[in-house]
Design an enzyme around this catalytic site. Structure first.
Site, short mmCIF file in Angstrom:
data_model
loop_
_atom_site.label_atom_id
_atom_site.label_comp_id
_atom_site.label_asym_id
_atom_site.label_seq_id
_atom_site.Cartn_x
_atom_site.Cartn_y
_atom_site.Cartn_z
N ASP A 350 -12.24 -3.85 -1.06
CA ASP A 350 -12.41 -5.08 -1.77
C ASP A 350 -13.65 -5.88 -0.88
O ASP A 350 -13.88 -5.54 0.07
CB ASP A 350 -11.08 -5.96 -1.77
CG ASP A 350 -11.34 -7.30 -2.52
OD1 ASP A 350 -12.13 -7.16 -3.58
OD2 ASP A 350 -10.94 -8.34 -2.10
N ASP A 545 -7.14 -7.79 -0.14
CA ASP A 545 -6.49 -9.04 0.68
C ASP A 545 -4.87 -9.09 0.08
O ASP A 545 -4.11 -9.87 0.66
CB ASP A 545 -7.12 -10.45 0.11
CG ASP A 545 -6.98 -10.61 -1.52
OD1 ASP A 545 -6.22 -9.81 -2.16
OD2 ASP A 545 -7.83 -11.30 -2.06
N ASP A 549 -5.14 -7.63 -5.52
CA ASP A 549 -5.44 -6.22 -5.31
C ASP A 549 -4.19 -5.55 -5.19
O ASP A 549 -4.25 -4.29 -5.00
CB ASP A 549 -6.42 -5.99 -4.28
CG ASP A 549 -7.80 -6.48 -4.59
OD1 ASP A 549 -8.40 -6.36 -5.61
OD2 ASP A 549 -8.27 -7.14 -3.56
#
Length: 652
Positions: A350, A545, A549
């Site tokens: 991410d 995180d 996600d």
């Protein structure tokens, strides 16, 4: 001699600990002393009477033999006929039957000593892991009726205010009430550098206030704090067995009865041969069968066959790996994930908060109506006040700096992948990305589409009102993280982000990531992950995180949460938690996993190799019970020493 303790209670505890330790080793000490004395008595000719020697060695046998006999009996009641306790009992009683009294006692003595060392090593590994995190204070100072009161942390309720003096450890999670303060977070993250936390930000149990007295409004109960959950997670990690551990335990269940049968055949087959040889080979030299000799060889075979070295040292290897990772600020939820991370050949990141600091700063505030900047900021900050997103925190921080008052929010809902829809003072307020305005048919200046940096736009009552421009920067070790992974021959590195493609591509080029995808909705990230999973050669680690996600973390083979100490989703969804918020720790985690796997397989090969060698020597009458003891207890100790040398490698 008394122990150098600081008070009577502690002295009593130390004395008790020493007494308990003495009791544990006393049986082995008694048996060892009696064996040595027995050898001197035999040398002096005082054991000419065999009955006297038998009585002496039976007494020597009982301190170390009785506990094992009891375990073997309990196993038989549970229909566990083939375990190390049964094997030791058969071997030692057999040695007594053929007159090898000292060796019979010695086998049980050294087996017991080996078990003591094994228990000590496993116990130390478990205590070390628990000690890394079991740092919760036993008392907390809570402000009640304007006065500080010392209470047990578990009695403090949500919403109460606790006070932490300089040098004290925070007992519960909460929000910072001081304007700012510095905290030592080493116990949680392994980082010695103090961390500055500002008003409204999260403070976690286990942190230490370094410079001043701080007040914190509690937002989680004692047993729900991030530290408590992580402690529970690490304690449960040992229950999640790695495939190698599970294989070894299954192997031992088959291996033990098999070698017991082979030991019996070592005794019986030569006898059968001695009977049939005259019939089959009448002209051959007659084979002389000596029952005592072949029984001795069978007993040697039995002692060597104990799978202790494998059953104990393999899980200890994984304990060592989990402990080494914890000391580096990396939490594995089990040995299976420690094993799994060694297979990773694809890493997907991410962006925000993972490869970037996730700490946005407002660069520009622009209102569609001249002179309405503060009014616009008030609406935007009010809408974001309940959000934990880094952009929301940046806008709120900027509003505080500008002295803007927040408005009452009547209703607010998140529009996934777009932003927020709120009702504030009778007005409908939309705040988010350009897609949010597009979805609601709201016109805005075309020039906004060309802005490269992060932008949050606002519409009030279906009319474009303005925007805030924000900037984020890469983490200090983001570039190192990518090069370290490449150094481990992991070259399929990708980045998925909901941010604009231009921002994502710029960061990817800076870090050396070849594939980067922006403008992704949460479902788009899932689609990208599923596409990667279709290739069976990809073993994927996703790093995020742990909040937005969570679906992608769950889809990956290994889910890694960055900086997820304060995140429920990170603790629940991820398989690995990076406490230090450093992406470079991913390479460290992989190195620890590989080192653990190597040591575990070294132990397997060493244990089986030495056992096979001595088994062969035992069958041919070369190895004695003394060599058999080394092949069992000695190899177990060598495997343990090998396992405990696992340590966290430095990031290259």
């Amino acid at each position: 001699m008394g122990c150098n303790c600081c008070n009577q209670n502690t002295e009593s505890t130390c004395s008790k600990s020493k007494t308990d330790s003495y009791k544990i080793y006393l049986p082995a000490l008694v048996s060892f002393t009696m064996i040595i004395v027995g050898m001197f008595l035999k040398h002096a000719g005082l054991f000419e009477n065999n009955a006297l020697a038998l009585a002496w060695y039976i007494i020597a046998y009982l301190p170390v033999g009785l506990p094992v006999l009891k375990e073997a009996f309990e196993g038989l009641k549970q229909k566990e006929f083939f375990n190390e306790f049964t094997l030791m009992c058969i071997a030692t009683i057999g040695a007594f039957c053929i007159g090898e009294y000292p060796e019979g006692v010695a086998v049980m003595l050294f087996y017991t000593i080996g078990e003591l060392f094994q228990d000590r090593a496993v116990g130390k590994a478990q205590r070390n892991i628990k000690a890394l995190l079991d740092i919760r204070p036993e008392s907390s100072t809570v402000i009640r009726n304007g006065h500080p009161v010392d209470v047990i942390p578990s009695t403090v309720g949500i919403g109460e205010v606790i006070e932490v003096k300089a040098g004290e450890r925070v007992s519960l999670d909460g929000q910072m009430l001081n304007e700012y303060a510095s905290f030592n977070t080493a116990a949680l993250t392994g980082e010695s550098r103090p961390r500055t936390i500002r008003q409204g930000d999260e403070v976690l149990a286990g942190m230490i206030a370094t410079e001043q007295t701080v007040r914190i409004r509690v937002n989680k109960r004692y047993d729900e704090s991030a530290l408590s959950r992580i402690l529970k997670m690490v304690q449960e990690a040992s229950e999640r067995k790695a495939p190698t551990e599970l294989f070894i335990r299954r192997f031992a269940r088959v291996y033990t009865p098999a070698v017991t049968l082979l030991a019996a055949l070592v005794v019986l087959l030569p006898y059968i041969y001695s009977v049939v040889q005259p019939l089959l080979l009448p002209t051959a030299v007659p084979f002389q069968y000596d029952f005592s000799d072949w029984l001795y060889r069978g007993l040697v075979f039995l002692v060597i066959s104990c799978p202790c070295a494998l059953v104990v040292s393999i899980p200890l290897g994984y304990f060592g790996g989990i402990g080494a990772a914890s000391r580096a600020g990396i939490l594995f939820k089990g040995g299976n994930y420690l094993d799994g991370i060694t297979k990773v050949n694809t890493v997907v990141f991410d962006k925000t908060g993972t490869l970037t600091k996730g700490v946005f700063e407002v660069q520009q505030l622009a209102s569609a109506a001249t002179g309405k900047e503060k009014e616009l900021l008030s609406y935007m900050a009010s809408a974001e006040q309940k959000s934990t997103h880094p952009i929301a925190r940046a806008i709120l921080q900027y509003a505080r700096q500008q002295g803007v008052d927040l408005l009452a929010v009547e209703h607010s809902e998140e529009v996934s992948g777009h932003g927020l829809r709120s009702q504030i003072s009778g007005h409908q307020v939309l705040i988010g990305n350009l897609r949010l305005l597009d979805a609601n048919g709201i016109a805005y200046p075309a020039s906004l589409s060309a802005v490269v940096d992060t932008i949050a736009v606002c519409a009030i009552d279906q009319t474009y009102a303005g925007y805030i421009l924000l900037a984020d920067s890469p983490k200090d070790d983001a570039r190192t993280a990518i090069t370290s992974l490449q150094g481990l021959n992991i070259n399929n590195i990708q980045m998925l982000s909901g941010d604009k493609q231009a921002i994502v591509s710029k960061l990817a080029e800076h870090l050396g990531i070849s594939k980067a995808y922006g403008d992704l909705m949460p479902e788009d990230k899932v689609e990208k992950m599923e596409a990667l999973r279709k290739n069976p050669t990809n073993y994927i680690a996703f790093v995020g995180d742990g909040i937005n996600d969570a679906p992608v973390l769950a889809l990956s083979n290994i889910g890694i949460a960055m900086g997820g100490l304060g995140s429920d989703a990170a603790i629940e969804t991820a398989d690995v938690v990076i406490q230090t918020d450093q992406p470079s720790k991913i390479a460290t985690a992989i190195r620890i996993g590989r080192q653990t796997r190597n040591i575990v397989w070294q132990n397997i090969v060493m244990a089986l190799g030495i056992k096979l060698l001595v088994l062969t020597l035992g069958v041919f009458g070369v190895a004695t019970l003394w060599e058999a003891v080394f092949a069992d207890v000695g190899v177990a100790l060598l495997a343990i020493l090998n396992a405990i040398r696992i340590k966290a490698p430095d990031v290259e």
